[in-house]
Design a protein around this motif. Sequence first.
Motif, short mmCIF file in Angstrom:
data_model
loop_
_atom_site.label_atom_id
_atom_site.label_comp_id
_atom_site.label_asym_id
_atom_site.label_seq_id
_atom_site.Cartn_x
_atom_site.Cartn_y
_atom_site.Cartn_z
N TRP A 187 0.75 -1.36 0.09
CA TRP A 187 0.21 0.06 0.16
C TRP A 187 0.96 1.25 0.01
CZ3 TRP A 187 -4.74 0.52 -1.22
CH2 TRP A 187 -5.55 -0.40 -1.60
N GLU A 188 1.81 1.22 0.57
CA GLU A 188 3.11 2.38 0.76
C GLU A 188 3.32 2.79 -0.77
OE1 GLU A 188 6.91 3.37 3.38
OE2 GLU A 188 6.82 1.46 2.36
N ARG A 190 2.06 1.84 -3.44
CA ARG A 190 0.62 2.25 -4.40
C ARG A 190 0.28 3.68 -3.85
NH1 ARG A 190 -4.12 -2.09 -3.88
NH2 ARG A 190 -5.07 -0.65 -5.16
N THR A 191 0.93 4.29 -2.88
CA THR A 191 0.38 5.43 -2.28
C THR A 191 1.44 6.37 -2.89
OG1 THR A 191 -0.83 4.80 -0.51
CG2 THR A 191 -0.18 6.93 -0.40
N ALA A 193 3.11 6.00 -5.55
CA ALA A 193 2.92 6.18 -7.01
C ALA A 193 1.86 6.95 -7.19
CB ALA A 193 2.46 4.73 -7.50
N PHE A 194 0.66 6.83 -6.45
CA PHE A 194 -0.59 7.68 -6.88
C PHE A 194 -0.25 9.36 -6.50
CE2 PHE A 194 -4.41 9.58 -4.65
CZ PHE A 194 -4.93 9.89 -5.90
N GLN A 195 0.38 9.48 -5.35
CA GLN A 195 0.49 11.00 -4.94
C GLN A 195 1.77 11.64 -5.87
OE1 GLN A 195 1.70 10.63 -0.87
NE2 GLN A 195 -0.33 10.82 -0.21
N SER A 197 2.02 10.22 -9.42
CA SER A 197 1.80 10.25 -10.67
C SER A 197 2.87 9.44 -11.53
CB SER A 197 1.14 11.38 -11.42
OG SER A 197 0.11 12.13 -10.92
N ALA A 221 3.30 -0.58 -9.18
CA ALA A 221 1.87 -0.05 -8.98
C ALA A 221 1.84 0.88 -10.04
CB ALA A 221 2.00 0.87 -7.42
N ASP A 224 -1.94 5.75 -11.04
CA ASP A 224 -3.29 5.99 -10.29
C ASP A 224 -3.45 5.18 -9.09
OD1 ASP A 224 -3.34 3.56 -11.53
OD2 ASP A 224 -5.04 3.84 -12.81
N GLY A 225 -2.40 4.77 -8.59
CA GLY A 225 -2.31 3.72 -7.28
C GLY A 225 -2.61 2.37 -7.49
#
Length: 271
Positions: A187-188, A190-191, A193-195, A197, A221, A224-225
């Motif tokens: 999750w770390e 993924r987050t 990556a999302f934050q 882009s 990831a 978009d997360g």
Amino acid sequence: MARIAVLQHAMAPDIAVNLETAQRMMDGAAAGGASLVVFPEVQLSPFFPVRKGGDASAYAMRRDDAAMDALSSLARESGLVTVANIYFEDDDGTRYDASPVFDADGRLLGISKMVHIAQFEKFWEQDYYAPGSGFDVYDTAAGRLGIVICYDRHFPESYRACALQGAEIIATPTCNLAGEPLDLFAWEIRTLAFQNSVYAALANRCGVEGDTAYGGHSVIAGPDGALLAQAGPQPEILLADYDLDHRRQVADTYGWTRNLNPWLKPGFSRP
């Protein structure tokens, strides 16, 4: 559309054996259509920082080391942008946890050094490593590539520093134990990556060294997360497609770096 490969494997005490593993896995990644490969942390040796105050001199290598030439040749022969990770000794004798980055033609683009150095049970890294001074981003045949090594990822500023330099993909060689919260670490990534882009690839080692088991569960990831791929606990060539046009669209939609207040960016002061 292109493809990332994370090369999750166990390490032997012998550098030559680990180079053979690197060749085998890079051949598999190339056959799987990869453009970019990411290795785990200190891929050519056991994870010696598990021992406090040890001597890992046998694994330290310089720019002109035969193992560096071998990694360059593997990148060139396979046509793969390659993020390696070694125990690196600089010209002045200072040693680092470092990632040599080779372009698809085998050229050494640079050697990125871990900035934040852990010091706790099973990770006595300050006994072995000096800190690096910043986060690097490289123009490669696979895209604009940032490097964030292991412990550095727990500081969100590391990924942001790469994103602010235009990184499209961020590679994270790491060493996570089997008993650590591997789902949280997924999750770390993924987050992060999302934050920012970006596509993010975390490459963990696996297997057992002495009385210590390493966890695997490497992760790729999307910007978009999305969880694009996650490995199990065993050796694996983990593959996922990436699309830099899609990444740009995601970045344009959210504007994380575009809308960031200038005083939060490195080198700026609060008004």
